[in-house]
Design a protein around this motif. Structure first.
Motif, mmCIF file in Angstrom:
data_model
loop_
_atom_site.group_PDB
_atom_site.id
_atom_site.type_symbol
_atom_site.label_atom_id
_atom_site.label_comp_id
_atom_site.label_asym_id
_atom_site.label_seq_id
_atom_site.Cartn_x
_atom_site.Cartn_y
_atom_site.Cartn_z
ATOM 1 N N HIS A 77 51.455 13.382 -80.821
ATOM 2 C CA HIS A 77 50.658 12.589 -80.687
ATOM 3 C C HIS A 77 50.199 11.264 -79.588
ATOM 4 C CE1 HIS A 77 49.371 13.428 -85.541
ATOM 5 N NE2 HIS A 77 49.382 14.767 -84.829
ATOM 6 N N MET A 88 44.555 7.869 -83.905
ATOM 7 C CA MET A 88 46.128 9.071 -83.763
ATOM 8 C C MET A 88 45.125 10.119 -82.932
ATOM 9 S SD MET A 88 49.710 8.762 -84.935
ATOM 10 C CE MET A 88 49.230 9.274 -86.699
ATOM 11 N N HIS A 110 54.172 9.218 -79.316
ATOM 12 C CA HIS A 110 55.156 9.467 -80.087
ATOM 13 C C HIS A 110 55.167 11.421 -80.549
ATOM 14 C CE1 HIS A 110 51.813 8.283 -82.416
ATOM 15 N NE2 HIS A 110 52.371 9.251 -83.407
ATOM 16 N N MET A 112 55.222 13.434 -83.539
ATOM 17 C CA MET A 112 55.048 13.054 -85.646
ATOM 18 C C MET A 112 55.894 14.234 -86.281
ATOM 19 S SD MET A 112 51.970 11.938 -86.931
ATOM 20 C CE MET A 112 51.817 12.131 -88.234
ATOM 21 N N PRO B 82 52.762 6.669 -88.983
ATOM 22 C CA PRO B 82 54.192 6.461 -88.737
ATOM 23 C C PRO B 82 53.658 6.214 -87.789
ATOM 24 C CG PRO B 82 53.583 8.338 -88.179
ATOM 25 C CD PRO B 82 52.157 7.672 -88.391
#
Ligand SMILES: [Cu+2]
Lengths: 153, 210
Positions: A77, A88, A110, A112, B82
């Motif tokens: 992501h 996102m 990142h 996920m 997150p």
């Protein structure tokens, strides 16, 4: 002075070696992966994985996926902040340029990590396999850090 | 050729040049209450006082009144986020650490923009994981929309990611209220910890002159 410098060099070499060994990489791993960590979140919420990917070769290496036996699903992501709005987006391909690096870091790219198969514990190490466009892959160990951590240490 | 310039001009000009700006500055200083040199955006008088009906992590109904006496840092997010939300919450945690003992006068309110998934228990645990002075709040969609509209906070449900997963795109603004619930400052996650902590310190100092 020179003795201290020698000690520093030895420590640096030792830490470099342990990082290398801890990451479980062979010399032929497509990328050198450092500072790999996961931000722990409570209640089995999706977590994010971060690392710095170094490409020591003369050709780009393209990350196309990630998977872990610890999570039901793993995706690449990218968080974007524009016009005061946080978004996102899924990333299909992430190219690490030849002799370059890509940083998976908070607020940017990142991993996920969705639906842990068992509780993820702070301080534990989680193996994640990174897969590349050329069909190769490598397994990297991520250390689990608390929710309010800013990095792997 | 003789220039018709009066002899006195070189002497009077500096005085004429400075007297009016100086007088204006003097008048301005007299007519306005001293304002600190805020690093964040001063929104005093431009946004309404803090008001809401929501539910805390223990499932208890709470209103803005319950936080009177504390300076409030308000941020909207969702627990299935997150990356961006934890980054801001960690940022605010570091601000609290910089404040030291003064942080006990401050509460971070993390308000869910995803009440469908964010139960009181989850949002409470999520907020507490970042800072002991962070409070997670959720509510009905109606209650949350009412609060979001009050501060012009936008949020939209993103596309379906499969397996029932989805993102919520949301405003990244951080609102600071004084201990009487008045809107005072507007920040963004891009503001440094030092800037946010410094302004909170100034605000607390104005409220509790020592
Ligand atoms: Cu994500």
């Amino acid at each position: 002075m020179s003795r201290r410098r020698a000690m520093a060099t030895i420590c640096w070499l030792a830490s470099a070696w342990t990082t290398h060994a801890a990451a479980g990489q062979t010399m032929s791993a497509p990328l050198e992966v450092r500072a790999a960590w996961i931000r722990w979140l409570p209640a089995g919420l999706p977590a994010a994985g971060y690392a710095v990917l170094y490409n020591r070769t003369n050709a780009p290496v393209v990350l196309v996926g990630a998977e872990s036996t610890e999570f039901a699903r793993t995706m690449i992501h990218r968080s974007l902040s524009s016009g005061g709005l946080e978004r996102m987006l899924p990333v299909a391909r992430l190219a690490v340029p030849a002799r370059g690096s890509i940083r998976l870091s908070p607020g940017g790219y990142h991993l996920m990590l969705i639906q842990p198969r068992r509780p993820v514990v702070i301080g534990a190490h989680v193996e994640i396999r990174l897969t590349y466009a050329n069909g190769r892959s490598q397994t990297v160990e991520f250390v689990v850090r608390p929710a309010n951590a800013t990095g792997p240490h | 050729m003789i220039r018709p310039t009066p002899l006195t001009e070189p002497r009077t000009l500096p005085l004429r040049r400075w007297i009016w700006p100086a007088m204006l500055l003097f008048l301005a200083a007299c007519s306005r209450a001293p304002q600190p040199d805020w690093k964040l955006t001063n929104v005093s008088g431009h946004l309404p006082d803090l008001a809401f009906h929501l539910t805390d992590g223990a499932g208890r109904p709470v209103t803005a009144r319950d936080f009177r006496g504390h300076d409030v840092v308000l941020y909207f997010g969702y627990t299935h986020c997150p990356d961006a939300c934890p980054l801001t919450m960690t940022h605010l945690h570091l601000v609290m650490q910089k404040l030291g003992p003064l942080a006990d006068r401050v509460r971070i309110l993390f308000v869910s923009v995803d009440p469908a998934r964010d139960t009181p228990k989850i949002v409470g645990e999520y907020a507490a994981a970042f800072d002991p002075r962070a409070v997670g709040l959720t509510g009905s969609m109606n209650e949350i929309v009412t609060l979001a509209k009050r501060y012009r906070v936008a949020f939209t449900r993103g596309p379906d990611l499969g397996h029932g997963a989805y993102e919520v795109n949301h405003s990244s603004a951080i609102y600071v209220f004084d201990s009487e619930g008045r809107a005072r400052l507007l920040a963004s996650p891009a503001n440094s910890e030092d800037d946010i902590a410094g302004d909170l310190r100034l605000l607390i100092g104005m409220e509790h002159p020592s």
